[in-house]
Motif scaffolding. Structure first.
Motif, short mmCIF file in Angstrom:
data_model
loop_
_atom_site.label_atom_id
_atom_site.label_comp_id
_atom_site.label_asym_id
_atom_site.label_seq_id
_atom_site.Cartn_x
_atom_site.Cartn_y
_atom_site.Cartn_z
N THR A 29 16.29 5.39 57.21
CA THR A 29 16.14 6.63 57.96
C THR A 29 16.59 7.83 57.12
O THR A 29 15.96 8.89 57.13
CB THR A 29 16.94 6.58 59.27
OG1 THR A 29 16.72 5.33 59.90
CG2 THR A 29 16.54 7.69 60.20
N TYR A 30 17.67 7.66 56.43
CA TYR A 30 18.19 8.71 55.54
C TYR A 30 17.13 9.10 54.51
O TYR A 30 16.85 10.30 54.29
CB TYR A 30 19.45 8.20 54.85
CG TYR A 30 20.14 9.18 53.93
CD1 TYR A 30 21.08 10.07 54.41
CD2 TYR A 30 19.85 9.19 52.56
CE1 TYR A 30 21.73 10.96 53.56
CE2 TYR A 30 20.49 10.08 51.71
CZ TYR A 30 21.43 10.97 52.21
OH TYR A 30 22.05 11.85 51.37
N GLN A 31 16.52 8.11 53.88
CA GLN A 31 15.50 8.38 52.87
C GLN A 31 14.26 9.03 53.48
O GLN A 31 13.70 9.97 52.92
CB GLN A 31 15.13 7.08 52.16
CG GLN A 31 16.25 6.52 51.29
CD GLN A 31 15.93 5.16 50.71
OE1 GLN A 31 15.05 4.44 51.21
NE2 GLN A 31 16.64 4.78 49.66
N LYS A 32 13.84 8.54 54.65
CA LYS A 32 12.65 9.08 55.30
C LYS A 32 12.87 10.54 55.67
O LYS A 32 11.96 11.37 55.54
CB LYS A 32 12.30 8.26 56.53
CG LYS A 32 11.13 8.81 57.35
CD LYS A 32 9.87 9.04 56.52
CE LYS A 32 9.26 7.73 56.04
NZ LYS A 32 7.96 7.97 55.35
N PHE A 33 14.06 10.88 56.14
CA PHE A 33 14.36 12.26 56.51
C PHE A 33 14.13 13.20 55.32
O PHE A 33 13.48 14.24 55.45
CB PHE A 33 15.81 12.36 56.99
CG PHE A 33 16.25 13.76 57.29
CD1 PHE A 33 15.98 14.37 58.51
CD2 PHE A 33 16.93 14.50 56.32
CE1 PHE A 33 16.38 15.67 58.77
CE2 PHE A 33 17.33 15.81 56.57
CZ PHE A 33 17.06 16.40 57.80
N TYR A 34 14.68 12.84 54.16
CA TYR A 34 14.55 13.71 53.00
C TYR A 34 13.15 13.70 52.41
O TYR A 34 12.67 14.72 51.89
CB TYR A 34 15.61 13.37 51.95
CG TYR A 34 16.96 13.92 52.34
CD1 TYR A 34 17.24 15.28 52.20
CD2 TYR A 34 17.94 13.10 52.90
CE1 TYR A 34 18.46 15.81 52.58
CE2 TYR A 34 19.16 13.63 53.29
CZ TYR A 34 19.41 14.98 53.14
OH TYR A 34 20.61 15.51 53.53
N GLU A 35 12.46 12.58 52.51
CA GLU A 35 11.06 12.53 52.06
C GLU A 35 10.21 13.48 52.89
O GLU A 35 9.38 14.22 52.36
CB GLU A 35 10.52 11.10 52.20
CG GLU A 35 11.01 10.13 51.14
CD GLU A 35 10.53 8.71 51.40
OE1 GLU A 35 9.71 8.53 52.32
OE2 GLU A 35 11.00 7.79 50.72
N LYS A 36 10.41 13.45 54.20
CA LYS A 36 9.61 14.31 55.07
C LYS A 36 9.96 15.78 54.84
O LYS A 36 9.06 16.64 54.80
CB LYS A 36 9.82 13.95 56.53
CG LYS A 36 9.00 14.83 57.47
CD LYS A 36 8.99 14.38 58.89
CE LYS A 36 8.12 15.30 59.72
NZ LYS A 36 8.01 14.87 61.13
N ALA A 37 11.25 16.07 54.71
CA ALA A 37 11.66 17.46 54.49
C ALA A 37 11.04 18.02 53.21
O ALA A 37 10.55 19.16 53.19
CB ALA A 37 13.19 17.54 54.42
#
Length: 285
Positions: free
Chosen positions: A251-259
């Motif tokens: 989830t941490y990685q997905k958050f920054y990928e999307k941002a």
């Protein structure tokens, strides 16, 4: 000395709800745990713990939600933490899911949470303290093929919680939305996940691939639900809890990928984005 809190946890019979209930009791706090049926079984599984009170609740029934909150107050006198955990997944392409399947997912995952919020908040407002914790998902932070309907219910919870946090802040009450990634629970089992009968072959490369992945990934997810439960204990104990709490490295990685992707897209389309203001507005910008 620790001040004993009283938690109200929905969907406590299995998965996250069960693990959070166990962690809260082990921490010395009290729990009102809700189940859809056979409350005596859950109570017995905790050896009829004196700090555990199990009540029957179908979150889609608002009258039951109000009754459950009344029972909680009658039994323990207060509710300090509300954990809206009850919910289920639906694996389907957006076009594949029927209107009734979509509606029912919203009844549980969105309207059910609203029912318990309306039932519990009057008591928290009277106390002048409290913490509402709504469980979202990694699918509430970013869209995934095959999870569009389910994810949209979690996107709704993200937005509701953000607004709720602003509304409750002056009243001494906090609101947090927790977005877990893939955790090793029963979420991908038939007990928690519906797979639609309607499967359109044109989506075999996208939704079909996700169906195969879900089967293979079941019970192999990276997240540890017992560690998630401990994160909830820390969250409820925080002096200033966050509005958003993603849990899991995925989830941490997905958050920054999307941002990052969102920022790049906005910059690429900035001329179009900013071209729609009235001329008098643009002149003063």
């Amino acid at each position: 000395m620790k001040t004993q809190k009283t938690w109200f946890i929905t969907g406590a019979s299995r998965g996250f709800g069960l693990d959070i209930t166990a962690a809260v009791l082990a921490s010395g706090d009290k729990v009102i745990a809700t189940v859809r049926s056979q409350p005596e079984q859950l109570a017995a599984s905790f050896n009829n713990h004196p700090d555990l009170y199990v009540v029957t609740l179908d979150v889609t029934n608002e009258a039951q939600a109000k009754t459950a909150a009344e029972q909680a107050i009658s039994h323990f006198g207060r509710i300090d933490v509300l954990v809206n955990n009850a919910g289920y997944g639906i694996l389907a392409g957006v076009e594949e899911a029927t209107a009734e399947e979509v509606r029912q997912n919203y009844e549980v995952n969105v309207f059910g949470i609203l029912n318990t919020i309306r039932a519990v908040l009057p008591y928290m407002r009277r106390q002048g303290t409290g913490h509402v914790i709504n469980i979202s998902s990694i699918g509430g932070l970013a869209g995934y093929a095959g999870w569009g309907v389910y994810g949209s219910t979690k996107f709704a919870i993200e937005g509701l919680t953000e607004a709720l946090a602003q509304e409750l802040a002056p009243l001494g009450i906090y609101a947090t939305v927790v977005a877990p990634g893939f955790f090793r629970t029963n979420f991908l089992d038939k007990s928690s996940l519906i797979r639609t009968a309607n499967e359109i072959t044109d989506y075999a490369a996208t939704v079909g691939a996700v169906r195969e992945f879900a089967t293979q990934a079941n019970r192999q997810q990276p997240g540890d639900p017992k560690k998630l439960a401990q994160a909830f204990i820390r969250l409820a104990a925080a002096e200033k809890p966050p509005v958003h709490l993603p849990l899991g490295t995925d989830t941490y990685q997905k958050f920054y990928e999307k941002a990052k992707a969102y920022e790049q897209e906005m910059e690429a389309w900035k001329a179009v984005v900013t071209s729609t203001d009235h001329e008098d507005v643009k002149a003063t910008a």
